[in-house]
Write an enzyme that holds these catalytic residues in place. Sequence first.
Site, mmCIF file in Angstrom:
data_model
loop_
_atom_site.group_PDB
_atom_site.id
_atom_site.type_symbol
_atom_site.label_atom_id
_atom_site.label_comp_id
_atom_site.label_asym_id
_atom_site.label_seq_id
_atom_site.Cartn_x
_atom_site.Cartn_y
_atom_site.Cartn_z
ATOM 1 N NE ARG A 43 -24.177 63.438 90.063
ATOM 2 C CZ ARG A 43 -24.740 63.486 91.280
ATOM 3 N NH1 ARG A 43 -25.934 62.997 91.458
ATOM 4 N NH2 ARG A 43 -24.097 64.039 92.300
ATOM 5 N N GLY A 64 -17.475 65.320 88.906
ATOM 6 C CA GLY A 64 -18.510 66.346 89.003
ATOM 7 C C GLY A 64 -19.375 66.556 87.789
ATOM 8 C CB CYS A 113 -42.365 54.999 110.412
ATOM 9 S SG CYS A 113 -43.088 53.373 110.242
ATOM 10 C CD GLU A 125 -10.468 62.611 91.582
ATOM 11 O OE1 GLU A 125 -11.393 63.123 92.252
ATOM 12 O OE2 GLU A 125 -9.274 62.768 91.868
ATOM 13 N N PRO A 126 -14.716 60.903 87.396
ATOM 14 C CG PRO A 126 -15.177 60.085 85.249
ATOM 15 C CD PRO A 126 -14.046 60.372 86.206
HETATM 16 N N1 LLP Z 1 -13.841 63.142 93.313
HETATM 17 C C1 LLP Z 1 -14.081 63.520 94.580
HETATM 18 C C2 LLP Z 1 -12.976 63.980 95.404
HETATM 19 C C3 LLP Z 1 -15.394 63.486 95.093
HETATM 20 O O1 LLP Z 1 -15.630 63.884 96.337
HETATM 21 C C4 LLP Z 1 -16.461 63.040 94.278
HETATM 22 C C5 LLP Z 1 -17.843 62.974 94.779
HETATM 23 C C6 LLP Z 1 -16.159 62.622 92.974
HETATM 24 C C7 LLP Z 1 -14.839 62.700 92.520
HETATM 25 C C8 LLP Z 1 -17.205 62.107 92.023
HETATM 26 O O2 LLP Z 1 -18.159 63.075 91.759
HETATM 27 P P1 LLP Z 1 -19.211 62.828 90.575
HETATM 28 O O3 LLP Z 1 -18.450 62.735 89.280
HETATM 29 O O4 LLP Z 1 -19.942 61.569 90.856
HETATM 30 O O5 LLP Z 1 -20.099 64.010 90.639
HETATM 31 N N2 LLP Z 1 -24.299 61.409 97.049
HETATM 32 C C9 LLP Z 1 -24.387 62.633 96.274
HETATM 33 C C10 LLP Z 1 -23.083 62.942 95.547
HETATM 34 C C11 LLP Z 1 -21.898 63.010 96.456
HETATM 35 C C12 LLP Z 1 -20.605 63.279 95.717
HETATM 36 C C13 LLP Z 1 -19.439 63.102 96.591
HETATM 37 N N3 LLP Z 1 -18.177 63.276 95.960
HETATM 38 C C14 LLP Z 1 -25.568 62.530 95.314
HETATM 39 O O6 LLP Z 1 -26.288 61.539 95.353
HETATM 40 O O7 LLP Z 1 -25.821 63.456 94.556
#
Ligand code: LLP
Length: 432
Positions: free
Chosen positions: A290, A238, A356, A287-288
């Site tokens: 992004r 996150g 489109c 669990e990063p």
């Molecule tokens: N752990 C779990 C359980 C998750 O559901 C997610 C993301 C992550 C880790 C990784 O999150 P991050 O560190 O990447 O924020 N497609 C969307 C984002 C969807 C995120 C889904 N879960 C976007 O483009 O913003």
Amino acid sequence: MHEFHYSGQDLYCEQALIKSLVQKYGTPLYVYSQKTLTNHYKKLDEALAPLDHMVCFAMKANSNLSVIRVLANLGSGFDVVSAGELQRVIVAGGDARRCVFAGVGKTEEEIAFALQRGIYSFNVESEPELARINRVAARLKKIAPVAVRVNPNVAAGTHAKITTGTYENKFGIAFEAIEAVYARAARLKHIRLQGLQMHIGSQLTEVNPFEAAIRKVMPLVQKLKARHGLEFFSIGGGLGIVYKSALASGSPAWWKSKAAQKILTPSSYARRLTPLLKPLGLKILIEPGRFIVGNAGILVTRVEYVKRTGRKNFVIVDAAMNDLIRPAFYDAYHEVVPLRKKGGALISSDVVGGICESGDYFCKDRPLPKVGEGDHLALLSSGAYGFVMASNYNSRPLAAEVLVHGKKSDAARKRQEVEKIWEDEKIVSWLK
Ligand code: LLP
């Protein structure tokens, strides 16, 4: 910090001139910087060094085999959400024993595959799933390591489509129900209660929601550890990144600026959270997705037409929502810059794809330099949830992906040939 920068008038990735990548690989083209990936992983890993920890890269953000290989070589674990993702880790040379398997819909086949491959833990999202994992493990004569995902019901203050930690969402098991679930799970013969997991949302730009969730869940973790001998606590992913001023954020000067002081950095994240987490005496997982890959990638596209209609200046490019869906789906902001800097007045422009649908845009009313057919633009911060969310909508082939390392570049994925799009289709028997 990232490795996309102008040198003279031209945009570079590390020491590779992006224009020359375009000549070699064509457009639309995803370009990834190995150095940025590496730096982001290391920054996070080092910030968490005071804790016994494991970084599990959320590969839903970017599952290209070369990206996975770079991270596996650095010692990363992986957060997978399907048997397909686990297979990718294995194919890329990663270790299943450093993978956690998340997601609300795991099938029996996926559970069996993960068990056979020796997954580190299943992040369980419901009691029926727990019962299913127990059943599959019994059939395979194995003990399944699990962590239940607790939904702490805290607001993450992020976009509604990527908020996960409140009772409005389908994720996890309600905070109040967790103790009873663990008590029941402890009686399942083929389950080992290995940890507790949570994830409150994505693109969080402050530490406060993380801290609030951890503070709320900590007493529960302590109880569960005492009762069931847990080994880890996963605080999810996150961590947000800079989308606005994304190009500026590559420069050291920007990181000293006022704007940078407000950014969530690995050190500000770790500084607030380690004092809370350390006394738990557990392995801490994060669990990063992004954070590691978002600013390590861009999408390069060619201007096909410039069209003025009504009040608007439309820049029509060869990438579209099928290549990068984030603006259409989340109203996401991606900085748009030319590969070659231009002087002159800025023109309020909409950069759009050729699909489109009115939702097929990358930006609206954005002041941009005057561009014309044959110029190239880069959509920054596209490394996370970019290519992985691409589709063949409108029978458009998937883009190519290139990894850059210093001056070197290589295709991490070749451009899809158009015939591959319908390769698995056929004319049904009675129509032949
Ligand atoms: N752990 C779990 C359980 C998750 O559901 C997610 C993301 C992550 C880790 C990784 O999150 P991050 O560190 O990447 O924020 N497609 C969307 C984002 C969807 C995120 C889904 N879960 C976007 O483009 O913003």
